[in-house]
Write an enzyme that holds these catalytic residues in place. Structure first.
Site, mmCIF file in Angstrom:
data_model
loop_
_atom_site.group_PDB
_atom_site.id
_atom_site.type_symbol
_atom_site.label_atom_id
_atom_site.label_comp_id
_atom_site.label_asym_id
_atom_site.label_seq_id
_atom_site.Cartn_x
_atom_site.Cartn_y
_atom_site.Cartn_z
ATOM 1 N N ARG A 115 -8.627 -35.594 -9.548
ATOM 2 C CA ARG A 115 -8.733 -34.136 -9.598
ATOM 3 C C ARG A 115 -8.766 -33.644 -11.051
ATOM 4 O O ARG A 115 -9.445 -32.692 -11.383
ATOM 5 C CB ARG A 115 -7.517 -33.535 -8.878
ATOM 6 C CG ARG A 115 -7.665 -32.094 -8.467
ATOM 7 C CD ARG A 115 -6.351 -31.532 -7.882
ATOM 8 N NE ARG A 115 -5.558 -32.469 -7.128
ATOM 9 C CZ ARG A 115 -5.670 -32.667 -5.808
ATOM 10 N NH1 ARG A 115 -6.547 -31.987 -5.109
ATOM 11 N NH2 ARG A 115 -4.884 -33.542 -5.196
ATOM 12 N N TYR A 116 -7.983 -34.285 -11.913
ATOM 13 C CA TYR A 116 -7.874 -33.888 -13.321
ATOM 14 C C TYR A 116 -8.491 -35.001 -14.176
ATOM 15 O O TYR A 116 -8.409 -36.178 -13.810
ATOM 16 C CB TYR A 116 -6.405 -33.721 -13.721
ATOM 17 C CG TYR A 116 -5.614 -32.775 -12.854
ATOM 18 C CD1 TYR A 116 -5.658 -31.399 -13.068
ATOM 19 C CD2 TYR A 116 -4.813 -33.261 -11.825
ATOM 20 C CE1 TYR A 116 -4.922 -30.538 -12.271
ATOM 21 C CE2 TYR A 116 -4.072 -32.397 -11.024
ATOM 22 C CZ TYR A 116 -4.127 -31.043 -11.253
ATOM 23 O OH TYR A 116 -3.405 -30.193 -10.470
ATOM 24 N N ARG B 251 -6.053 -38.234 -15.267
ATOM 25 C CA ARG B 251 -5.168 -38.966 -14.361
ATOM 26 C C ARG B 251 -5.757 -39.057 -12.958
ATOM 27 O O ARG B 251 -6.555 -38.205 -12.560
ATOM 28 C CB ARG B 251 -3.783 -38.320 -14.302
ATOM 29 C CG ARG B 251 -3.769 -36.849 -13.936
ATOM 30 C CD ARG B 251 -2.503 -36.211 -14.513
ATOM 31 N NE ARG B 251 -2.338 -34.818 -14.163
ATOM 32 C CZ ARG B 251 -2.855 -33.803 -14.832
ATOM 33 N NH1 ARG B 251 -3.637 -34.019 -15.883
ATOM 34 N NH2 ARG B 251 -2.620 -32.563 -14.471
ATOM 35 N N CYS C 26 5.493 -43.974 5.287
ATOM 36 C CA CYS C 26 6.657 -43.435 4.551
ATOM 37 C C CYS C 26 7.934 -43.915 5.236
ATOM 38 O O CYS C 26 7.915 -44.282 6.416
ATOM 39 C CB CYS C 26 6.647 -41.910 4.590
ATOM 40 S SG CYS C 26 5.200 -41.194 3.828
ATOM 41 N N CYS D 59 8.510 -36.078 6.535
ATOM 42 C CA CYS D 59 9.004 -34.726 6.287
ATOM 43 C C CYS D 59 8.176 -33.771 7.144
ATOM 44 O O CYS D 59 6.946 -33.882 7.183
ATOM 45 C CB CYS D 59 8.851 -34.389 4.809
ATOM 46 S SG CYS D 59 9.489 -35.702 3.740
ATOM 47 N N CYS E 268 5.210 -31.943 5.393
ATOM 48 C CA CYS E 268 4.389 -32.753 4.483
ATOM 49 C C CYS E 268 2.972 -32.201 4.359
ATOM 50 O O CYS E 268 2.312 -31.938 5.365
ATOM 51 C CB CYS E 268 4.328 -34.186 5.006
ATOM 52 S SG CYS E 268 3.223 -35.220 4.023
ATOM 53 N N ARG F 61 0.486 -33.870 3.458
ATOM 54 C CA ARG F 61 -0.475 -34.899 3.886
ATOM 55 C C ARG F 61 -0.190 -35.320 5.331
ATOM 56 O O ARG F 61 -0.499 -36.431 5.732
ATOM 57 C CB ARG F 61 -0.417 -36.117 2.959
ATOM 58 C CG ARG F 61 -0.829 -35.818 1.547
ATOM 59 C CD ARG F 61 -1.314 -37.069 0.794
ATOM 60 N NE ARG F 61 -1.784 -36.672 -0.518
ATOM 61 C CZ ARG F 61 -1.113 -36.890 -1.662
ATOM 62 N NH1 ARG F 61 0.031 -37.543 -1.630
ATOM 63 N NH2 ARG F 61 -1.610 -36.469 -2.817
ATOM 64 N N ASP G 76 3.155 -25.865 0.857
ATOM 65 C CA ASP G 76 1.704 -25.862 1.067
ATOM 66 C C ASP G 76 1.363 -25.366 2.467
ATOM 67 O O ASP G 76 2.192 -25.387 3.373
ATOM 68 C CB ASP G 76 1.152 -27.288 0.868
ATOM 69 C CG ASP G 76 1.262 -27.719 -0.582
ATOM 70 O OD1 ASP G 76 0.776 -26.978 -1.452
ATOM 71 O OD2 ASP G 76 1.856 -28.790 -0.843
ATOM 72 N N ASP H 17 0.110 -25.369 -5.456
ATOM 73 C CA ASP H 17 -1.119 -26.150 -5.398
ATOM 74 C C ASP H 17 -2.160 -25.246 -4.760
ATOM 75 O O ASP H 17 -2.025 -24.877 -3.582
ATOM 76 C CB ASP H 17 -0.898 -27.415 -4.540
ATOM 77 C CG ASP H 17 -1.077 -28.672 -5.359
ATOM 78 O OD1 ASP H 17 -2.165 -28.818 -5.950
ATOM 79 O OD2 ASP H 17 -0.138 -29.472 -5.401
ATOM 80 N N LYS I 34 -2.704 -27.509 -9.559
ATOM 81 C CA LYS I 34 -1.439 -26.752 -9.562
ATOM 82 C C LYS I 34 -1.465 -25.672 -10.626
ATOM 83 O O LYS I 34 -1.970 -25.921 -11.725
ATOM 84 C CB LYS I 34 -0.271 -27.680 -9.911
ATOM 85 C CG LYS I 34 0.102 -28.654 -8.860
ATOM 86 C CD LYS I 34 1.264 -29.512 -9.342
ATOM 87 C CE LYS I 34 1.431 -30.709 -8.441
ATOM 88 N NZ LYS I 34 0.229 -31.560 -8.376
HETATM 89 S S1 SF4 Z 1 6.332 -35.501 1.789
HETATM 90 FE FE1 SF4 Z 1 4.821 -36.582 3.093
HETATM 91 S S2 SF4 Z 1 4.156 -38.316 1.842
HETATM 92 FE FE2 SF4 Z 1 6.078 -37.594 0.955
HETATM 93 S S3 SF4 Z 1 7.711 -38.817 1.950
HETATM 94 FE FE3 SF4 Z 1 7.508 -36.895 3.110
HETATM 95 S S4 SF4 Z 1 6.078 -37.448 4.752
HETATM 96 FE FE4 SF4 Z 1 5.830 -39.022 3.185
#
Ligand code: SF4
Length: 350
Positions: free
Chosen positions: A88-89, A92, A101, A105, A108, A110, A271, A308, A315
Site C-alpha cells: 500500500r505504501y 513497506r 489466529c 476478535c 476483526c 479481516r 473499522d 484506516d 491510515k
Molecule cells: S484482529 Fe483479526 S487478525 Fe488480529 S488476532 Fe484478532 S482475529 Fe486475528
C-alpha cells in the site's frame, strides 16, 4: 481447558445463554470462533458487559450488517500484487503467512479472510514468489508479518522466513503483528523468541491489546522474554464500545503497556468490518479520550489515534487538533491549546 471453537461450547460453558445458540451458530458459520483458555479465564460469566467477553465471545449482533460496512474495509485486495503481499505504501509491505489466529476478535477488520476454511496458508512456492517480489523492489525498507497471526507458526517456520527476509539487503526492518502474547502466552518460548530475533536487522513486535486485564502475569512474562531478547515492543489497540472507551480504562491500558516495555503506537478507530456496529464508537468519543490521555498521562503513554480510510487509502491521524491558524494574508499566527484546555497565541503577542 481447551480452546472453545463452536457456539455449542461457548453456550455449554456459560459464556452465552442457551437461547442464543441458533443465532450464535449462524455467526460461527460465517466468522471464525476461537476462545483460548488464557482469555476465557479472564471472563466474568456473571457480568453481561464483561469487556473480555465483548471482544471474543460471538454475539448475535454480528448478524446485523450495515450498508456502509465492507468485506475488505481497509482495501487489502486493491493493493495485493502477488499472493500474500499487500503493498500500500512505497517503503513497506505486509506479508501474510497464515490466515489462522490464536483467538478470533469479534471486530476483526479481516474477519472475512481469517480463520480455518478462509484463505489458505502461503505455500512454499507462493512464499518464494512473495520474497522475489520484495527482493526485486529496492524501495521496500520494512516487511510487516501479519495475518492471521504469524506467531501461531512453528519456531522452525518463523526462523526460516525471518532469515530469508533478513538476507534481503534493502530490507532494514522487520515487524510482526500479533495477539499471541495475550491469547496464548505459553507459545512465546525462548525458542520462538530466538526464531524471530534475527541478527543484524531490528525486529519490532506490535502487540494487539485492548484492555488492561489482557496483560495477565503470563502475558507480562511473555512480553518480558521478548523485550529481554532485544525485540522492540509496540502497542496497538482498537477503540471499542464497552471495552476501552472510558478515560479510566484507556489510561490504565496505556500505563500497563508502558510498564511492560510496550510503547503505545496506534489507537485504531474501529473499522467498518461487517457485523461490528455494536462495537464501534464515534470519532468524537475517540478524540475526547485522546484529550483525556493528554491531560493525565506521561508522553510515553500517548498513542496516535488513527483511521484506516475505507477503500485502501491508508491510515490518517484523526486528532484531536491542538493548533489553529489565525490571522490572514498568510501571517504565521496560531492559537495552541494546552492540556487544561487553555488557549495561547503563538508567537505570543509582543
Ligand atoms: S484482529 Fe483479526 S487478525 Fe488480529 S488476532 Fe484478532 S482475529 Fe486475528
Amino acid at each position: 481447558m481447551p480452546t472453545f471453537r463452536t457456539a455449542q461450547q461457548i453456550c455449554d460453558h456459560g459464556f452465552a445463554p442457551n437461547e442464543q445458540l441458533p443465532a450464535l451458530e449462524a455467526v460461527a458459520a460465517r466468522y471464525a470462533v476461537a476462545l483460548p483458555p488464557a482469555l476465557a479465564d479472564l471472563i466474568d460469566p456473571n457480568d453481561p458487559h464483561d469487556p473480555i467477553a465483548r471482544q471474543f465471545v460471538p454475539d448475535a449482533a454480528e448478524l446485523d450488517h450495515r450498508p456502509q460496512e465492507l468485506s475488505d474495509p481497509i482495501g487489502d485486495d486493491a493493493h495485493s500484487p502477488v499472493e500474500g503481499i499487500v503493498h500500500r505504501y512505497p517503503d513497506r509491505v505486509l506479508l501474510k503467512l497464515t490466515p489462522i489466529c490464536a483467538v478470533y476478535c469479534r471486530f476483526c477488520f479481516r474477519r472475512e479472510t481469517v480463520g480455518p476454511g478462509k484463505a489458505t496458508a502461503l505455500s512454499a512456492a507462493a512464499l518464494s514468489a512473495a520474497l522475489d517480489y520484495i527482493r526485486s523492489r529496492p524501495k521496500i525498507w520494512e516487511v510487516i508479518l501479519t495475518g492471521g497471526d504469524p506467531l501461531v507458526l512453528s519456531a522452525r517456520r518463523l526462523r526460516e522466513v525471518m532469515k530469508r527476509l533478513a538476507a534481503i539487503e534493502h530490507v532494514k526492518v522487520l515487524r510482526i503483528h500479533t495477539r499471541v502474547p495475550v491469547a496464548e502466552p505459553a507459545r512465546l518460548t525462548a525458542e520462538l523468541v530466538r526464531a524471530i530475533k534475527v541478527k543484524g536487522k531490528p525486529t519490532y513486535v506490535a502487540l494487539h491489546i485492548n484492555h488492561p486485564r489482557e496483560l495477565t502475569a503470563a502475558a507480562r512474562a511473555a512480553c518480558a522474554r521478548m523485550a529481554d531478547a532485544g525485540l522492540v515492543l509496540l502497542g496497538q489497540s482498537v477503540l471499542l464500545d464497552g471495552v476501552n472507551d472510558t478515560p479510566q480504562v484507556m489510561s490504565d491500558l496505556m500505563r500497563a503497556l508502558v510498564e511492560c516495555r510496550i510503547k503505545p503506537y496506534y489507537l485504531h478507530h474501529g473499522d467498518l468490518a461487517p457485523g461490528t456496529a455494536h462495537l464501534r464508537t464515534d470519532i468524537a468519543t475517540g478524540q475526547d479520550l485522546m484529550r483525556a490521555l493528554r491531560g493525565r498521562l506521561s508522553g510515553l503513554c500517548q498513542p496516535t489515534y488513527v483511521l484506516d480510510i475505507p477503500g485502501g487509502y491508508g491510515k490518517s491521524p484523526i486528532g484531536p487538533d491542538y493548533l489553529a491558524r489565525t490571522g490572514s494574508n498568510g501571517a504565521a499566527h496560531f492559537v495552541v491549546e494546552d492540556f487544561n484546555g487553555r488557549r495561547h497565541h503563538y508567537p505570543p503577542a509582543g
